[in-house]
Write a protein that holds these residues in place. Structure first.
Motif, PDB file in Angstrom:
ATOM      1  N   ASN A   1       0.760  -1.238   0.000  1.00 12.47           N
ATOM      2  CA  ASN A   1       0.000   0.000   0.000  1.00 12.47           C
ATOM      3  C   ASN A   1       0.802   1.306   0.000  1.00 12.47           C
ATOM      4  O   ASN A   1       0.210   2.368   0.016  1.00 12.47           O
TER       5      ASN A   1
ATOM      6  N   THR B   1     -14.178   1.007  -3.316  1.00 17.04           N
ATOM      7  CA  THR B   1     -13.145   1.032  -2.291  1.00 17.04           C
ATOM      8  C   THR B   1     -13.163   2.394  -1.618  1.00 17.04           C
ATOM      9  O   THR B   1     -13.945   3.271  -1.983  1.00 17.04           O
ATOM     10  N   ILE B   2     -12.292   2.557  -0.648  1.00 15.29           N
ATOM     11  CA  ILE B   2     -12.165   3.829   0.060  1.00 15.29           C
ATOM     12  C   ILE B   2     -10.743   4.319  -0.135  1.00 15.29           C
ATOM     13  O   ILE B   2      -9.807   3.519  -0.164  1.00 15.29           O
ATOM     14  N   GLU B   3     -10.591   5.639  -0.303  1.00 16.74           N
ATOM     15  CA  GLU B   3      -9.229   6.134  -0.502  1.00 16.74           C
ATOM     16  C   GLU B   3      -8.426   5.974   0.781  1.00 16.74           C
ATOM     17  O   GLU B   3      -8.990   5.971   1.860  1.00 16.74           O
TER      18      GLU B   3
ATOM     19  N   SER C   1      -5.545   3.617   0.345  1.00 14.36           N
ATOM     20  CA  SER C   1      -4.781   2.366   0.226  1.00 14.36           C
ATOM     21  C   SER C   1      -5.488   1.273  -0.568  1.00 14.36           C
ATOM     22  O   SER C   1      -4.839   0.370  -1.078  1.00 14.36           O
ATOM     23  N   GLY C   2      -6.801   1.340  -0.690  1.00 18.56           N
ATOM     24  CA  GLY C   2      -7.515   0.310  -1.429  1.00 18.56           C
ATOM     25  C   GLY C   2      -7.551   0.533  -2.927  1.00 18.56           C
ATOM     26  O   GLY C   2      -7.928  -0.365  -3.684  1.00 18.56           O
TER      27      GLY C   2
ATOM     28  N   SER D   1     -11.337   5.622  11.978  1.00 18.56           N
ATOM     29  CA  SER D   1     -10.111   4.997  11.502  1.00 18.56           C
ATOM     30  C   SER D   1      -9.285   4.499  12.672  1.00 18.56           C
ATOM     31  O   SER D   1      -8.925   5.273  13.570  1.00 18.56           O
TER      32      SER D   1
ATOM     33  N   ASP E   1     -10.643  -3.811  -0.198  1.00 18.00           N
ATOM     34  CA  ASP E   1      -9.798  -2.942   0.631  1.00 18.00           C
ATOM     35  C   ASP E   1      -8.560  -3.711   1.062  1.00 18.00           C
ATOM     36  O   ASP E   1      -8.511  -4.942   0.969  1.00 18.00           O
ATOM     37  N   ASP E   2      -7.552  -2.973   1.534  1.00 14.73           N
ATOM     38  CA  ASP E   2      -6.297  -3.606   1.912  1.00 14.73           C
ATOM     39  C   ASP E   2      -6.368  -4.256   3.288  1.00 14.73           C
ATOM     40  O   ASP E   2      -5.863  -5.361   3.472  1.00 14.73           O
TER      41      ASP E   2
ATOM     42  N   ALA F   1     -14.522   1.114   8.333  1.00 15.74           N
ATOM     43  CA  ALA F   1     -14.502   1.559   6.934  1.00 15.74           C
ATOM     44  C   ALA F   1     -15.484   0.727   6.107  1.00 15.74           C
ATOM     45  O   ALA F   1     -16.234   1.280   5.286  1.00 15.74           O
ATOM     46  N   LEU F   2     -15.495  -0.583   6.328  1.00 13.94           N
ATOM     47  CA  LEU F   2     -16.436  -1.436   5.595  1.00 13.94           C
ATOM     48  C   LEU F   2     -17.873  -1.093   5.934  1.00 13.94           C
ATOM     49  O   LEU F   2     -18.736  -1.055   5.050  1.00 13.94           O
TER      50      LEU F   2
ATOM     51  N   ILE G   1     -10.827  -8.596   0.988  1.00 21.34           N
ATOM     52  CA  ILE G   1      -9.847  -7.930   1.851  1.00 21.34           C
ATOM     53  C   ILE G   1      -8.505  -8.616   1.651  1.00 21.34           C
ATOM     54  O   ILE G   1      -8.429  -9.847   1.607  1.00 21.34           O
TER      55      ILE G   1
END
Length: 192
Positions: free
Chosen positions: A27, A56-58, A60-61, A99, A125-126, A133-134, A153
């Motif tokens: 990542n 995804t979410i910013e 790292s994903g 987070s 996601d990572d 986040a999910l 994941i």
């Protein structure tokens, strides 16, 4: 997925019993050949699902989602943003997430025109730790009326409650490496 587990053991750095650094390959600096293998594995695990968008979410994903999309017919990738900006147009979906690594609560937003009823999405996601986040991405999918076909994941921290909580809600959650325990003193990592 043994390939990912081996790479985590070789190049991951256990910072605390809750934090592992995989920035040299997943990542921060991205091993695209490895991530391509992850995408192929998710495609195998979600074979037969009518995925037409990946969410995804910013930040790292993004790389994982973009490379995985190639294995799902080059479908579009939608990135939930962690802040509003002048580049976001029109009506937005919005929710809040907490987070674990950044410490704090923040809004995530997505333009409504990008995700609609009838869309069949795969969330990528990572990391999965607490699941916040999910949960935020699932909330946005629900607001949109989109169908969540599954969640992919890369690394799940099995000793934290996120995976168990998401699975209890009936989602197909496919984590490619699930860490059960990490020891920052020895660097030892135990997988499920």
């Amino acid at each position: 997925m043994k390939l990912l587990e081996d790479r985590i053991v070789r190049d991951g750095v256990v910072k605390t019993e809750y934090v592992i650094k995989v920035g040299s390959f997943l990542n921060h600096q991205i091993d695209t050949a490895l991530v391509d293998e992850l995408g192929a594995e998710w495609a195998r695990r979600f074979a037969g699902k009518p995925v037409d968008k990946i969410v995804t979410i910013e930040s790292s994903g993004i790389a994982l989602a973009a490379i995985a999309a190639r294995h799902f017919g080059n479908c579009p990738v939608i990135v939930a943003k962690k802040s509003r900006s002048m580049n976001l147009d029109g009506d937005l979906y919005a929710t809040q997430v907490e987070s674990f690594t950044r410490g704090g609560v923040f809004d995530i937003v997505m333009e409504r025109r990008l995700l609609k009823p009838g869309d069949h999405i795969l969330i990528i996601d990572d990391f999965l730790a607490t699941g916040s986040a999910l949960t935020g991405l699932l909330d946005i999918a629900e607001q949109a009326g989109a169908t969540v076909e599954g969640i992919g994941i890369a690394v799940e921290k099995g000793f934290q409650p996120g995976g168990e909580s998401i699975r209890a809600h009936g989602y197909q959650l496919e984590s490619l490496a699930i860490i059960e325990k990490m020891d920052p003193d020895t660097g030892a990592i135990e997988f499920r």
